[in-house]
Write a protein that holds these residues in place. Structure first.
Motif, short mmCIF file in Angstrom:
data_model
loop_
_atom_site.label_atom_id
_atom_site.label_comp_id
_atom_site.label_asym_id
_atom_site.label_seq_id
_atom_site.Cartn_x
_atom_site.Cartn_y
_atom_site.Cartn_z
N PRO A 200 44.38 18.70 -43.51
CA PRO A 200 45.36 19.60 -42.90
C PRO A 200 44.72 20.64 -41.98
O PRO A 200 45.25 20.96 -40.92
N SER A 201 43.57 21.16 -42.39
CA SER A 201 42.90 22.19 -41.57
C SER A 201 42.53 21.67 -40.19
O SER A 201 42.52 22.42 -39.21
N ILE A 205 47.41 22.85 -39.92
CA ILE A 205 48.49 23.17 -40.86
C ILE A 205 47.88 23.53 -42.21
O ILE A 205 46.73 23.21 -42.49
N ARG A 206 48.67 24.21 -43.05
CA ARG A 206 48.14 24.62 -44.36
C ARG A 206 48.05 23.45 -45.32
O ARG A 206 47.13 23.36 -46.13
N ALA A 207 49.04 22.56 -45.26
CA ALA A 207 49.07 21.40 -46.16
C ALA A 207 50.08 20.41 -45.61
O ALA A 207 50.96 20.76 -44.81
#
Length: 266
Positions: A200-201, A205-207
């Motif tokens: 995600p990184s 995005i966070r997750a």
């Protein structure tokens, strides 16, 4: 007459010279004192910064005989100002400048879909061409046993298969269990779709969002992230963020490496 001091050190006590290697970005070395292993991310006057596979950074002095490269002691030096030639492929393997693609092997690696194939090509493409391994996609695994039978694998034509969502009790695991040939290796990752195997990184995005059961996963991801409802464009955005193995989850990395080793084994 000019006086001089001859070197009277016995030959067996003299330190053998070691090669000097430019500390080019992405060069993977091990610091001899601490055993810290990582890729070069920065080299400044007198120091080099390494990043290990967990993302941890450490700074070391450019001491003589201070590092191991492929198990050999070397002295790292600051690289020249000119453009550096890559020393590693996107998968982390040692780059082989000027290497020609090998004639394709009889063996193959099958993946579920086009996105899987594009991601494998993105990271392992250089390695696969050198090894002569062709990657094809299946458009799903429902017919995997019949596809394997038609391929007719053997000791000189091994088949590796990468499966999404290969977890106990899943449909995919039940289908994979029906393939029993010793010349076929079915390996998989736990993610519903190969999109999830991208960190995600790396995508920013966070997750990865959780999508309710029964909803198309890719469509649900686009909705949850506020992306346009175009899964093809979404995938191209995700793929563009993948530059090396560091952008992928270990659960996918290990399985692809395992399949490559399997189909290229003597």
């Amino acid at each position: 007459m000019r006086s001089y001091d001859p070197d009277l050190t016995p030959p067996w006590k003299k330190t053998a010279p070691v090669p000097e290697v430019p500390a080019d970005r992405d060069l993977v070395v091990e610091e001899v004192t601490t055993g810290f292993c990582g890729a070069v991310i920065r080299c400044e006057a007198g120091t080099v910064t390494l990043e290990d596979r967990f993302g941890k950074h450490r700074v070391f002095p450019l001491d003589p005989r201070g590092f191991l490269l492929e198990g050999r002691v070397v002295t790292l030096v600051r690289p020249s100002a000119g453009p550096a030639r890559p020393t590693r492929t996107a998968s982390g393997s040692v780059a082989v400048p000027g290497a020609r693609a090998r004639v394709a092997r009889a063996g193959r690696i099958y993946v579920e879909g086009r996105h899987d194939a594009e991601l494998v090509e993105r990271v392992w493409g250089d390695d696969l061409r050198i090894e002569g391994v062709v990657v094809e996609y299946l458009e799903g695994v429902d017919d995997l046993p019949a596809i394997v039978a038609e391929f007719a694998p053997g000791p000189d034509a091994r088949l590796g298969v990468l499966v999404d969502h290969l977890v106990p009790g899943s449909k995919e695991s039940k289908i994979a269990a029906r393939v029993t040939s010793p010349d076929v290796l079915v390996a998989g990752h736990p993610y519903i779709d190969v999109w999830e195997a991208v960190k995600p990184s790396s995508v920013g995005i966070r997750a990865w969002p959780r999508v309710p059961r029964g909803q198309d996963w890719k469509t649900g991801v686009c909705e949850a992230l506020g992306w346009p409802p175009n899964t093809g464009a979404a995938w191209q955005h995700i793929l563009s963020k993948v530059t090396s193995y560091k952008d992928l989850e270990p659960e996918l990395l290990g399985r692809v490496e395992e399949l490559i080793d399997f189909v290229t084994a003597p």
